[in-house]
Scaffold this motif. Structure first.
Motif, short mmCIF file in Angstrom:
data_model
loop_
_atom_site.label_atom_id
_atom_site.label_comp_id
_atom_site.label_asym_id
_atom_site.label_seq_id
_atom_site.Cartn_x
_atom_site.Cartn_y
_atom_site.Cartn_z
N LYS A 15 -20.82 -21.16 -11.00
CA LYS A 15 -21.04 -22.15 -9.95
C LYS A 15 -21.14 -23.56 -10.53
O LYS A 15 -20.66 -24.53 -9.93
CB LYS A 15 -22.31 -21.81 -9.17
N GLN A 16 -21.77 -23.68 -11.71
CA GLN A 16 -21.84 -24.99 -12.36
C GLN A 16 -20.44 -25.48 -12.76
O GLN A 16 -20.13 -26.67 -12.61
CB GLN A 16 -22.74 -24.93 -13.61
N ILE A 17 -19.63 -24.56 -13.25
CA ILE A 17 -18.26 -24.92 -13.62
C ILE A 17 -17.46 -25.29 -12.38
O ILE A 17 -16.69 -26.26 -12.39
CB ILE A 17 -17.59 -23.75 -14.38
N HIS A 18 -17.66 -24.54 -11.30
CA HIS A 18 -17.00 -24.86 -10.03
C HIS A 18 -17.37 -26.27 -9.58
O HIS A 18 -16.52 -27.05 -9.11
CB HIS A 18 -17.39 -23.83 -8.97
N ALA A 19 -18.65 -26.62 -9.72
CA ALA A 19 -19.09 -27.97 -9.35
C ALA A 19 -18.39 -29.04 -10.18
O ALA A 19 -17.99 -30.10 -9.66
CB ALA A 19 -20.61 -28.08 -9.51
N ARG A 20 -18.21 -28.78 -11.48
CA ARG A 20 -17.49 -29.73 -12.35
C ARG A 20 -16.04 -29.86 -11.93
O ARG A 20 -15.47 -30.96 -11.96
CB ARG A 20 -17.57 -29.28 -13.81
N ILE A 21 -15.45 -28.75 -11.53
CA ILE A 21 -14.06 -28.77 -11.09
C ILE A 21 -13.90 -29.67 -9.87
O ILE A 21 -12.98 -30.49 -9.79
CB ILE A 21 -13.59 -27.33 -10.77
N VAL A 22 -14.82 -29.53 -8.91
CA VAL A 22 -14.78 -30.37 -7.71
C VAL A 22 -15.02 -31.83 -8.08
O VAL A 22 -14.33 -32.73 -7.61
CB VAL A 22 -15.82 -29.88 -6.68
N LYS A 23 -16.02 -32.06 -8.93
CA LYS A 23 -16.40 -33.43 -9.30
C LYS A 23 -15.26 -34.16 -10.00
O LYS A 23 -15.04 -35.35 -9.74
CB LYS A 23 -17.62 -33.37 -10.22
N GLN A 74 -7.90 -22.61 -8.11
CA GLN A 74 -8.46 -22.08 -6.87
C GLN A 74 -8.41 -20.55 -6.85
O GLN A 74 -9.38 -19.88 -6.47
CB GLN A 74 -7.70 -22.65 -5.67
N THR A 75 -7.29 -20.00 -7.27
CA THR A 75 -7.13 -18.55 -7.28
C THR A 75 -8.10 -17.91 -8.28
O THR A 75 -8.71 -16.88 -7.99
CB THR A 75 -5.68 -18.17 -7.64
N THR A 76 -8.24 -18.54 -9.46
CA THR A 76 -9.19 -18.03 -10.45
C THR A 76 -10.62 -18.11 -9.92
O THR A 76 -11.44 -17.22 -10.18
CB THR A 76 -9.07 -18.81 -11.76
N THR A 77 -10.92 -19.16 -9.17
CA THR A 77 -12.25 -19.30 -8.58
C THR A 77 -12.52 -18.18 -7.57
O THR A 77 -13.62 -17.61 -7.53
CB THR A 77 -12.40 -20.68 -7.91
N ILE A 78 -11.53 -17.87 -6.76
CA ILE A 78 -11.66 -16.75 -5.81
C ILE A 78 -11.94 -15.45 -6.56
O ILE A 78 -12.83 -14.68 -6.20
CB ILE A 78 -10.37 -16.62 -4.97
N HIS A 79 -11.16 -15.22 -7.62
CA HIS A 79 -11.33 -14.02 -8.43
C HIS A 79 -12.73 -13.97 -9.04
O HIS A 79 -13.39 -12.92 -9.04
CB HIS A 79 -10.26 -13.98 -9.52
N PHE A 80 -13.20 -15.12 -9.55
CA PHE A 80 -14.53 -15.18 -10.17
C PHE A 80 -15.63 -14.83 -9.17
O PHE A 80 -16.49 -13.99 -9.45
CB PHE A 80 -14.77 -16.58 -10.74
N TYR A 81 -15.60 -15.44 -8.00
CA TYR A 81 -16.65 -15.16 -7.01
C TYR A 81 -16.61 -13.71 -6.55
O TYR A 81 -17.66 -13.07 -6.39
CB TYR A 81 -16.50 -16.10 -5.82
N ALA A 82 -15.42 -13.18 -6.33
CA ALA A 82 -15.31 -11.79 -5.87
C ALA A 82 -15.83 -10.82 -6.92
O ALA A 82 -16.52 -9.84 -6.59
CB ALA A 82 -13.85 -11.47 -5.52
N ARG A 83 -15.51 -11.07 -8.20
CA ARG A 83 -15.98 -10.19 -9.26
C ARG A 83 -17.50 -10.23 -9.39
O ARG A 83 -18.11 -9.26 -9.84
CB ARG A 83 -15.34 -10.59 -10.59
N ASN A 84 -18.10 -11.35 -9.00
CA ASN A 84 -19.55 -11.49 -9.09
C ASN A 84 -20.23 -11.22 -7.74
O ASN A 84 -21.36 -11.67 -7.50
CB ASN A 84 -19.91 -12.87 -9.62
N LYS A 85 -19.53 -10.52 -6.85
CA LYS A 85 -20.07 -10.03 -5.58
C LYS A 85 -20.44 -11.11 -4.58
O LYS A 85 -21.17 -10.85 -3.63
CB LYS A 85 -21.31 -9.14 -5.84
N ASP A 86 -19.94 -12.33 -4.79
CA ASP A 86 -20.18 -13.41 -3.83
C ASP A 86 -18.90 -13.60 -3.01
O ASP A 86 -18.17 -14.59 -3.16
CB ASP A 86 -20.55 -14.70 -4.57
N VAL A 87 -18.65 -12.64 -2.13
CA VAL A 87 -17.40 -12.63 -1.37
C VAL A 87 -17.36 -13.81 -0.39
O VAL A 87 -16.29 -14.36 -0.10
CB VAL A 87 -17.22 -11.30 -0.61
N GLY A 88 -18.52 -14.21 0.13
CA GLY A 88 -18.56 -15.33 1.05
C GLY A 88 -18.05 -16.61 0.43
O GLY A 88 -17.25 -17.35 1.04
#
Length: 483
Positions: free
Chosen positions: A135-143, A153-167
């Protein structure tokens, strides 16, 4: 051979030759010799040092990893490229730490590849801490304005899904300006890989597939898309949807018998949707079958209680030169368990390592305990668990305790229950959070024998310890329309 690499460096100093030389080195000492000579000669080719990082990391030793980490610090202009190679080649936890270290230095600007590799490392790392770090890395990406990159974006989707944060994964997906089929597949795969709320997420995967079909996202389904939706249909048990997907595959992609992965997906889907004949039809038509195909068919037979047929399939598998793996044996033991084939299951367990070269794992031991417990051989199951040489999992004792309740063996149930409560007590001392399932299970054993005073005693202990037990529940999901 001591100075072999150095002698070759004397004659071959072109980048191509050096790259070839590094590819052949597996000894840490030779890599260090080449590294030292490159520094002496003042060679600053990022390509060569990138290859050196790869070879250091491939050695799989702390010394090699330490030298690999030093290489990006020797450059100034091109070190982001070398940093990316280092993040890509090191284990997930190490890659995240490398990135964090360079963030703290604030010495260079990261590029798209940096974020793709480090988010990929977060996806492969332990979910306990990786979600917060990602999530911290995601914030840097946006910033820093990198979120418009579809690969990030696709890697971010994969990351969240693998860590059970499907939302969060779906939020990233919905915010994409342009979606390709890889992003759609990542989202569908994320839905189908969840272990909780399985039915709900499988339903969402089917809805997403429907949007792909009706051209909502302007992409065309691929074989990966189909594998995801077949998994969703399997989890929901929706045969009509699976049959429609089968027809879609044959009309638009390929004949399943020519693709081992699509064929295996169809075998799995038909088996889990209760249509074993169709599963066998696809299985027999397939021109190439791998271990996953045979295992899927074995699992289907196990689900339908056809233990003898599953064991016959193992013989056919061996005759076709395919070696079973650990999952195959889990399915075979499950088949024996459902069919009550105690002797056959025990014989298979004792021969799996000597005959097939597969070392029994904890899940195989659990299958044997379940096999013996279901058949009422509670004493044998107890002795089997006691005889396990490595650390015994509490799940094995819980399986036996449940069998004691089913067969109303209060004496054995009380014995096993007290072992579990003792383990719970040790967890309490260690500060680990326990659950009330073992207390409830022992209470149920007493209740089956109408020993109500003992039931009350167990419940009183739970109250004193402040142990709460959440009752189970179930939900029903229905498809508004079939695909």
């Amino acid at each position: 051979m001591k100075n072999g690499p150095l002698k070759m460096l004397t004659f071959f100093r072109s980048p191509r030759c050096l790259s070839f030389l590094l590819e052949k080195q597996t000894a840490i000492n030779h890599l260090k010799e080449i590294h030292a000579q490159l520094i002496i000669d003042g060679l600053k080719s990022p390509r060569i040092f990138a290859k050196l990082i790869e070879r250091y990391c491939a050695v799989s030793s702390p010394q090699g990893t330490n030298y690999a980490h030093l290489i990006p610090t020797q450059f100034h202009d091109q070190n982001v490229y070398l940093l990316n190679v280092l993040i890509r080649c090191t284990p997930p936890r190490s890659a995240i730490l490398v990135f964090a270290n360079w963030v703290s230095r604030a010495e260079l600007n990261f590029d798209d590849s940096t974020y793709i590799f480090v988010l990929g490392a977060c996806a492969r790392s332990s979910p306990v801490s990786a979600l917060w770090e990602g999530k911290q890395i995601h914030a840097r990406i946006v910033k820093h304005g990198f979120l418009s990159n579809v690969f990030i974006q696709t890697t971010t989707i994969h990351f969240y899904a693998r860590n059970k944060d499907v939302g969060s994964a779906r939020k990233v997906f919905d915010e994409m300006d342009m979606r390709n089929i890889v992003a759609c597949n990542a989202m569908m795969s994320g839905y189908c890989s969840q272990k909780e709320r399985v039915k709900e997420y499988a339903y969402d995967a089917l809805l997403l597939f429907r949007d792909v079909l009706v051209d909502v996202y302007g992409v065309e389904a691929t074989d990966t898309t189909v594998l995801c939706v077949l998994s969703a249909a399997s989890q929901l048990g929706v045969l009509e949807t699976g049959v429609c997907v089968h027809g879609f595959v044959e009309k638009t992609i390929c004949l399943p018998e020519n693709d081992v992965f699509l064929g295996t997906g169809l075998v799995d889907m038909y088996s889990k949707c209760g249509c074993l004949d169709s599963a066998f039809c696809v299985f027999n038509r397939m021109k190439v079958k791998n271990v996953l195909t045979w295992t899927a068919m074995t699992t289907g037979l196990a689900i339908h209680g056809k233990g003898k047929e599953a064991l016959e399939l193992l013989d056919a598998m061996k005759a076709n030169g395919v070696k079973p793996n650990a999952v195959t044996f889990t399915s075979l033991f499950s088949a024996c368990c459902h069919a009550g084939l105690v002797e056959e299951g025990l014989h298979l367990f004792h021969s799996m390592e000597s005959k097939f070269g597969v070392i029994p794992m904890i899940q195989h031991y659990g299958c044997i305990v379940d096999l013996l417990g279901r058949a009422g051989h509670l004493k044998e199951a107890y002795e089997f668990i006691v005889g396990i040489k490595f650390k015994r999992d509490l799940v094995l004792w819980r399986s036996l305790l449940n069998a004691c309740k089913v067969h109303e063996d209060v004496v054995m149930g009380e014995k096993v229950g007290k072992l579990l409560l003792q383990a719970q007590h040790m967890q309490d001392i260690a500060g680990l959070a326990g659950s009330g399932e073992d207390y409830i299970a022992l209470s149920n054993v007493y209740a089956s024998a109408e020993r109500w005073e003992d039931v009350e005693m167990v419940r009183e202990v739970m109250k004193i310890k402040g142990i709460e037990f959440n009752p189970g529940g179930s939900s029903v999901y229905s498809l508004s329309s079939h695909l």
